[in-house]
Design a protein around this motif. Structure first.
Motif, PDB file in Angstrom:
ATOM      1  N   VAL A   1       0.902  -1.081  -0.056  1.00 44.46           N
ATOM      2  CA  VAL A   1       0.094  -0.111  -0.102  1.00 44.46           C
ATOM      3  C   VAL A   1       0.901   1.217   0.078  1.00 44.46           C
ATOM      4  O   VAL A   1       2.108   1.258   0.369  1.00 44.46           O
ATOM      5  N   GLU A   2       0.304   2.523  -0.437  1.00 48.19           N
ATOM      6  CA  GLU A   2       1.026   3.645  -0.409  1.00 48.19           C
ATOM      7  C   GLU A   2       0.861   4.381   0.809  1.00 48.19           C
ATOM      8  O   GLU A   2      -0.620   4.672   0.782  1.00 48.19           O
ATOM      9  N   LYS A   3       1.657   4.653   1.626  1.00 45.35           N
ATOM     10  CA  LYS A   3       1.355   5.893   2.448  1.00 45.35           C
ATOM     11  C   LYS A   3       2.002   7.211   2.168  1.00 45.35           C
ATOM     12  O   LYS A   3       3.141   7.402   2.050  1.00 45.35           O
ATOM     13  N   LYS A   4       1.051   8.182   2.095  1.00 47.27           N
ATOM     14  CA  LYS A   4       1.557   9.627   1.445  1.00 47.27           C
ATOM     15  C   LYS A   4       1.392  10.264   2.751  1.00 47.27           C
ATOM     16  O   LYS A   4       0.565  10.213   3.718  1.00 47.27           O
ATOM     17  N   SER A   5       2.605  11.058   2.656  1.00 44.13           N
ATOM     18  CA  SER A   5       3.090  12.181   3.777  1.00 44.13           C
ATOM     19  C   SER A   5       3.053  13.447   2.836  1.00 44.13           C
ATOM     20  O   SER A   5       2.861  13.491   1.757  1.00 44.13           O
ATOM     21  N   LYS A   6       3.212  14.665   3.660  1.00 44.63           N
ATOM     22  CA  LYS A   6       3.335  15.917   2.904  1.00 44.63           C
ATOM     23  C   LYS A   6       4.674  15.916   2.035  1.00 44.63           C
ATOM     24  O   LYS A   6       4.738  16.744   1.272  1.00 44.63           O
ATOM     25  N   ARG A   7       5.710  15.112   2.402  1.00 42.36           N
ATOM     26  CA  ARG A   7       7.034  15.118   1.735  1.00 42.36           C
ATOM     27  C   ARG A   7       7.067  14.090   0.740  1.00 42.36           C
ATOM     28  O   ARG A   7       7.692  14.447  -0.363  1.00 42.36           O
ATOM     29  N   LYS A   8       6.708  12.907   0.953  1.00 40.25           N
ATOM     30  CA  LYS A   8       6.730  11.730  -0.109  1.00 40.25           C
ATOM     31  C   LYS A   8       5.635  10.892  -0.060  1.00 40.25           C
ATOM     32  O   LYS A   8       4.687  10.950   0.778  1.00 40.25           O
ATOM     33  N   VAL A   9       5.634   9.644  -0.838  1.00 37.92           N
ATOM     34  CA  VAL A   9       4.760   8.480  -0.684  1.00 37.92           C
ATOM     35  C   VAL A   9       5.764   7.261  -0.320  1.00 37.92           C
ATOM     36  O   VAL A   9       6.868   7.142  -1.309  1.00 37.92           O
ATOM     37  N   LYS A  10       5.417   6.606   0.391  1.00 34.44           N
ATOM     38  CA  LYS A  10       6.269   5.467   0.769  1.00 34.44           C
ATOM     39  C   LYS A  10       5.354   4.080   0.633  1.00 34.44           C
ATOM     40  O   LYS A  10       4.063   4.334   1.051  1.00 34.44           O
ATOM     41  N   THR A  11       5.874   3.142   0.015  1.00 36.72           N
ATOM     42  CA  THR A  11       5.264   1.673  -0.113  1.00 36.72           C
ATOM     43  C   THR A  11       5.560   0.897   1.091  1.00 36.72           C
ATOM     44  O   THR A  11       6.670   0.787   1.607  1.00 36.72           O
TER      45      THR A  11
END
Length: 214
Positions: free
Chosen positions: A135-145
């Motif tokens: 799943v993709e976890k989105k934050s203000k700075r980046k997208v992390k799998t």
């Protein structure tokens, strides 16, 4: 000065109160209660408050808490609880008021109970056969799998009348925080189970040692 933890439930219509609005609610309620809470100093003094682990909009919780300070020497915490509950908005119930035992930064996991209509049981059980659920976890700075199976290897389903429920614990630390909405979105994308049908209740917090946070 004593740091006091006000523990409360946030359910039903109150689940749609955002963190910013929740801060305003608590400011107003504490002022109306006339309890001896400490105010910050300066040009615009306000009640000192610290919330632990903000809750996503639309999710319910049985374990919310806010920390305040008081200069009272021997506060009657049962009286605090009664005074606050008398003026709380619908859906918010104070369950405990007590001196802080554990700092909020000790929280490492948040545990949830998730419910779906019982008709979704077969689709939910199919999750257990999957080897990987990225799943993709989105934050203000980046997208992390993130590999969801690492944190939720299976769903242990229990039927209760017209509903089916399961419990999960997800990271909730400064290093990594996962929202259960990542799981409900993955179940919708993979098996067509609408995320809108999920009822999410945060039940408790755990420390890194998996002990109950209080």
């Amino acid at each position: 000065m004593i740091t006091v933890r006000i523990s409360f439930e946030k359910k039903n219509e109150a689940s749609y109160i955002s963190l910013l609005d929740m801060q305003r609610v608590m400011q107003r309620v504490l002022k109306r209660s006339s309890l001896p809470v400490w105010h910050t100093l300066g040009f615009n003094p306000h009640i000192y408050m610290t919330f632990a682990c903000p809750l996503s909009l639309g999710q319910e919780s049985a374990c919310e808490c806010v920390d305040v300070k008081t200069e009272a020497e021997a506060p009657d915490f049962e009286q605090w609880k009664t005074a606050l509950n008398a003026i709380m908005p619908a859906g918010i119930v104070v369950t405990k008021v007590a001196p802080v035992e554990m700092k909020a930064d000790l929280i490492a996991y948040a545990c949830f109970e998730i419910r779906y209509p019982a008709a979704r049981k077969a689709a939910l059980e199919a999750y257990n056969a999957l080897e990987s659920v990225p799943v993709e976890k989105k934050s203000k700075r980046k997208v992390k799998t993130v590999e969801l199976k690492e944190f939720v290897p299976s769903l242990d389903l229990t039927e209760e009348g017209e509903q089916v429920r399961f419990s999960i614990c997800l990271p909730a630390s400064q290093e990594l925080t996962l929202n259960p909405a990542l799981l409900t979105a993955a179940l919708e994308a993979t098996f067509g189970v609408p995320a809108a049908e999920a009822s999410i209740l945060r039940t408790h917090f755990l420390t890194a040692e998996k002990t109950l946070f209080t």
